[in-house]
Design a protein around this motif. Sequence first.
Motif, PDB file in Angstrom:
ATOM      1  N   GLY B 154       0.789  -1.221   0.000  1.00 49.49           N
ATOM      2  CA  GLY B 154       0.000   0.000   0.000  1.00 49.49           C
ATOM      3  C   GLY B 154       0.823   1.274   0.000  1.00 49.49           C
ATOM      4  O   GLY B 154       2.032   1.262  -0.213  1.00 49.49           O
ATOM      5  N   PHE B 155       0.122   2.356   0.266  1.00 49.57           N
ATOM      6  CA  PHE B 155       0.708   3.681   0.097  1.00 49.57           C
ATOM      7  C   PHE B 155       0.998   4.348   1.437  1.00 49.57           C
ATOM      8  O   PHE B 155       0.399   4.000   2.457  1.00 49.57           O
ATOM      9  N   PRO B 156       1.892   5.316   1.421  1.00 48.96           N
ATOM     10  CA  PRO B 156       2.197   6.044   2.654  1.00 48.96           C
ATOM     11  C   PRO B 156       0.975   6.780   3.203  1.00 48.96           C
ATOM     12  O   PRO B 156       0.070   7.151   2.447  1.00 48.96           O
ATOM     13  N   VAL B 157       0.980   6.977   4.507  1.00 51.22           N
ATOM     14  CA  VAL B 157      -0.081   7.725   5.176  1.00 51.22           C
ATOM     15  C   VAL B 157       0.341   9.193   5.235  1.00 51.22           C
ATOM     16  O   VAL B 157       1.412   9.520   5.760  1.00 51.22           O
ATOM     17  N   LYS B 158      -0.489  10.046   4.674  1.00 54.90           N
ATOM     18  CA  LYS B 158      -0.220  11.488   4.745  1.00 54.90           C
ATOM     19  C   LYS B 158      -1.049  12.049   5.886  1.00 54.90           C
ATOM     20  O   LYS B 158      -2.252  12.287   5.758  1.00 54.90           O
ATOM     21  N   VAL B 159      -0.396  12.235   7.011  1.00 54.77           N
ATOM     22  CA  VAL B 159      -1.113  12.509   8.254  1.00 54.77           C
ATOM     23  C   VAL B 159      -1.860  13.841   8.203  1.00 54.77           C
ATOM     24  O   VAL B 159      -3.046  13.918   8.535  1.00 54.77           O
ATOM     25  N   CYS B 160      -1.192  14.905   7.777  1.00 55.30           N
ATOM     26  CA  CYS B 160      -1.865  16.215   7.769  1.00 55.30           C
ATOM     27  C   CYS B 160      -3.077  16.207   6.836  1.00 55.30           C
ATOM     28  O   CYS B 160      -4.145  16.716   7.189  1.00 55.30           O
ATOM     29  N   GLU B 161      -2.892  15.621   5.644  1.00 54.77           N
ATOM     30  CA  GLU B 161      -4.007  15.552   4.689  1.00 54.77           C
ATOM     31  C   GLU B 161      -5.164  14.756   5.284  1.00 54.77           C
ATOM     32  O   GLU B 161      -6.326  15.152   5.185  1.00 54.77           O
ATOM     33  N   MET B 162      -4.834  13.628   5.911  1.00 60.79           N
ATOM     34  CA  MET B 162      -5.865  12.757   6.483  1.00 60.79           C
ATOM     35  C   MET B 162      -6.626  13.483   7.595  1.00 60.79           C
ATOM     36  O   MET B 162      -7.856  13.524   7.593  1.00 60.79           O
ATOM     37  N   LEU B 163      -5.890  14.076   8.527  1.00 64.85           N
ATOM     38  CA  LEU B 163      -6.549  14.719   9.672  1.00 64.85           C
ATOM     39  C   LEU B 163      -7.316  15.970   9.247  1.00 64.85           C
ATOM     40  O   LEU B 163      -8.277  16.373   9.902  1.00 64.85           O
ATOM     41  N   SER B 164      -6.885  16.577   8.131  1.00 63.80           N
ATOM     42  CA  SER B 164      -7.549  17.817   7.703  1.00 63.80           C
ATOM     43  C   SER B 164      -8.985  17.559   7.261  1.00 63.80           C
ATOM     44  O   SER B 164      -9.779  18.489   7.135  1.00 63.80           O
ATOM     45  N   GLN B 165      -9.318  16.282   7.024  1.00 67.82           N
ATOM     46  CA  GLN B 165     -10.689  15.947   6.644  1.00 67.82           C
ATOM     47  C   GLN B 165     -11.636  15.953   7.839  1.00 67.82           C
ATOM     48  O   GLN B 165     -12.852  15.899   7.674  1.00 67.82           O
ATOM     49  N   LEU B 166     -11.068  15.993   9.031  1.00 74.83           N
ATOM     50  CA  LEU B 166     -11.904  15.990  10.239  1.00 74.83           C
ATOM     51  C   LEU B 166     -12.338  17.416  10.581  1.00 74.83           C
ATOM     52  O   LEU B 166     -11.604  18.375  10.331  1.00 74.83           O
ATOM     53  N   ASP B 167     -13.515  17.524  11.183  1.00 74.24           N
ATOM     54  CA  ASP B 167     -13.966  18.836  11.651  1.00 74.24           C
ATOM     55  C   ASP B 167     -13.216  19.260  12.915  1.00 74.24           C
ATOM     56  O   ASP B 167     -13.129  20.444  13.219  1.00 74.24           O
ATOM     57  N   GLY B 168     -12.701  18.276  13.653  1.00 72.84           N
ATOM     58  CA  GLY B 168     -12.172  18.537  14.984  1.00 72.84           C
ATOM     59  C   GLY B 168     -10.955  19.442  15.076  1.00 72.84           C
ATOM     60  O   GLY B 168     -10.994  20.467  15.774  1.00 72.84           O
ATOM     61  N   PRO B 169      -9.860  19.092  14.408  1.00 71.87           N
ATOM     62  CA  PRO B 169      -8.595  19.749  14.763  1.00 71.87           C
ATOM     63  C   PRO B 169      -8.557  21.245  14.471  1.00 71.87           C
ATOM     64  O   PRO B 169      -9.146  21.716  13.499  1.00 71.87           O
ATOM     65  N   GLU B 170      -7.814  21.964  15.309  1.00 69.46           N
ATOM     66  CA  GLU B 170      -7.676  23.406  15.155  1.00 69.46           C
ATOM     67  C   GLU B 170      -6.619  23.740  14.108  1.00 69.46           C
ATOM     68  O   GLU B 170      -6.825  24.612  13.262  1.00 69.46           O
ATOM     69  N   TYR B 171      -5.510  23.032  14.192  1.00 67.14           N
ATOM     70  CA  TYR B 171      -4.357  23.496  13.412  1.00 67.14           C
ATOM     71  C   TYR B 171      -3.475  22.326  13.006  1.00 67.14           C
ATOM     72  O   TYR B 171      -3.054  21.525  13.853  1.00 67.14           O
ATOM     73  N   LEU B 172      -3.199  22.230  11.706  1.00 61.27           N
ATOM     74  CA  LEU B 172      -2.321  21.190  11.170  1.00 61.27           C
ATOM     75  C   LEU B 172      -1.362  21.849  10.206  1.00 61.27           C
ATOM     76  O   LEU B 172      -1.790  22.526   9.266  1.00 61.27           O
ATOM     77  N   GLU B 173      -0.087  21.662  10.445  1.00 65.07           N
ATOM     78  CA  GLU B 173       0.876  22.216   9.493  1.00 65.07           C
ATOM     79  C   GLU B 173       2.028  21.247   9.299  1.00 65.07           C
ATOM     80  O   GLU B 173       2.455  20.571  10.239  1.00 65.07           O
ATOM     81  N   ARG B 174       2.503  21.180   8.051  1.00 65.96           N
ATOM     82  CA  ARG B 174       3.687  20.363   7.774  1.00 65.96           C
ATOM     83  C   ARG B 174       4.853  21.280   7.472  1.00 65.96           C
ATOM     84  O   ARG B 174       4.739  22.197   6.654  1.00 65.96           O
ATOM     85  N   VAL B 175       5.957  21.027   8.162  1.00 68.16           N
ATOM     86  CA  VAL B 175       7.169  21.816   7.999  1.00 68.16           C
ATOM     87  C   VAL B 175       8.332  20.848   7.772  1.00 68.16           C
ATOM     88  O   VAL B 175       8.156  19.635   7.805  1.00 68.16           O
ATOM     89  N   ALA B 176       9.513  21.391   7.551  1.00 68.08           N
ATOM     90  CA  ALA B 176      10.712  20.554   7.409  1.00 68.08           C
ATOM     91  C   ALA B 176      11.853  21.230   8.151  1.00 68.08           C
ATOM     92  O   ALA B 176      11.777  22.423   8.473  1.00 68.08           O
ATOM     93  N   VAL B 177      12.904  20.468   8.407  1.00 68.87           N
ATOM     94  CA  VAL B 177      14.052  21.053   9.118  1.00 68.87           C
ATOM     95  C   VAL B 177      15.346  20.797   8.338  1.00 68.87           C
ATOM     96  O   VAL B 177      16.376  20.517   8.914  1.00 68.87           O
TER      97      VAL B 177
END
Lengths: 68, 252, 355
Positions: B154-177
């Motif tokens: 199967g395919f990788p899980v894209k956490v921010c994209e997945m959680l962004s479908q929920l009404d619940g969360p306030e804030y989701l951001e993907r960054v890099a270092v």
Amino acid sequence: MAKLTFRTDLCKGCGLCVDFCPKGVLVLAKDKINKKGHHPVEAAYPEKCIACAFCATMCPDCIITVEK
Amino acid sequence: MVVFEKPKALADVSMHYCPGCTHGIVHRLVAEVLDELGIEGKTVGVAPVGCSVMAYNYFNCDMVEAAHGRAPAVATGLKRAMPDRVIFTYQGDGDLASIGTAETVHAAARNENITIIFINNAIYGMTGGQMAPTSLPGQVTQTSPYGRDTSHCGFPVKVCEMLSQLDGPEYLERVAVNNVKNVKNAKKAIKKAFENQLAGKGFSLVEVVSSCPTNWGMTPKKALEWIDEKMIPYYPLGVYKDRTAAKEQGGE
Amino acid sequence: MTDKVLMKGNEALAEAAIMAGCRHYFGYPITPQTEVAAYMAKRMPKIGGTFLQAESEIAAINMVYGVASAGFRVMTSSSSPGIALKSEGLSYLAGADLPALVINVQRGGPGLGGIQPSQSDYFQATKAGGHGDFRMIVLAPASVQEMADLTVKGFDLADKYRMTSMILADGTMGQMMEPVSLNYGEPTKYDKSWAVTGTECARPHNIVNSLFLQPDELEKFNFIRYERYKQIEENETMYEEYMMEDAEICVVAFGISARVAKNAIVQARAEGIKVGMIRPITLWPFPKAPMLKASEKVHTFISVEMSMGQMIEDIELAIRCRRPVKLCNRVGGMIPSPDQVYASIVETAKEGGAQ
């Protein structure tokens, strides 16, 4: 005048600071080995330092203090 | 004048991470935020199972070590018992996106007022480089020695994209270092994720695309380049949900 | 609440928990313990407490772990398959020396089993609550009053010894209604300076943790924990002796089985059979001493269980196999009848200890 201080014994010699320094100030000291067994970073050309702190920003082990 | 020094909330000890591992950078960013917001004394952190299991030794705030994947549930208990305390979890991809998927999704769905720092380095580090839920298609790991075959596992899980479908969360951001600019952006996102909690806004998760030079089999420098070349194209950086910003924009 | 009120076992337990100072409950619906959750859902918001329906039993026990880390009284309840899911968390609670109360209102198993009462989680509760070396204090109520009293006791023991107390009840205890008196003083306060409540930058940080990578360190903590368990065995073992003064046959039973057995014993006594009962109230620590003592006079023990013979092993160990121990059991959600136990007693009396 910028001043760099290293907590040398915590250095793992990953070299990211050297890679990200825009002025070529830093080198891994090939003639030295720290407590961890790594060639630690040192400022070979401290006079070139502009205190941008790019080295410290990218250091995973937080061993660099930058002053100016 | 001090331009840069170790934040006070970061313990004065040697971290066990491999040379060039970016866990250390993210630890420092979290500690800087604790310093800047003046909340070290009222913060409780939750460490996961995985490479960052010993994070409890690296932060000077009170710390709890959770079972594998359960950090959001442990954080829920802590926050519900102590609403005036600041609770954060620090979790890797195996912990958060594989064994702890249910805890992650439901803490997000409840808009639990906690902060999650999620390290995505596309591999299991502590156990020696096995395929993670976030390993890229084709990525060679110890348990995908011929490259991750999506027809098989199967395919990788894209956490921010997945959680962004929920009404619940306030804030989701993907960054890099992987470079100075990205580290500075990561810091901003992490700070916001803590500020949201202080303001009672709810579930804030920052996904940090990180490197694992040892298990990727690369130099630290090459690993950071690989983030640009391979990771970010698959895991685009950016804000995936910001309810407050969306509300403000909606009001304009 | 000094007057007696008529309550269901599950509800008496829940109210007693609140009276013991528990303000945090996490659970997941499963028959036959759902009344506990329903009661907490109603009560907790009114007293400023937490009721949260978790996404799974695993999440619930880890929420318990979080609250326990912060030093507050906390509980969860479930039934057999749900307790199996919690076993990871039970092991972590033990490894981190955290106090908590866990309720198991048992149902038939294995697998999804059934929803009728059972005692087949005896091994799970007393011996195999999770991976690693650890114990839980296991309390077995046999009345609605005990459902409440042992809940309060369970919280105290958990705090005193920094470990999990488990109430091992069954569907009948949870569902039956009896008059109870809920009369408890102020909850006792215990030192919880180990809790993670925020350092206020005024003390070194506390760490709640079960990871010790140095084997000598891990061994040391196991030894310390087992020293504590030894104290519990010495000081906290609870049991009831019933008509044991002149008994030649000793029935051993807990929970609903003990209530059934009592009726059979009364009936057998009327027939002149010298039979009594030792009812363990703590299943761990198991009341070994009174059983060993009884084995000097008793010719046969009968273990009455709603399982395929689990407690019987502890009886044999307790009496060092000096006397025969017979099994009188029903399983799968069936309850032994007084007639079945009576028949077993009569048969045992006829045998007179001959195997």
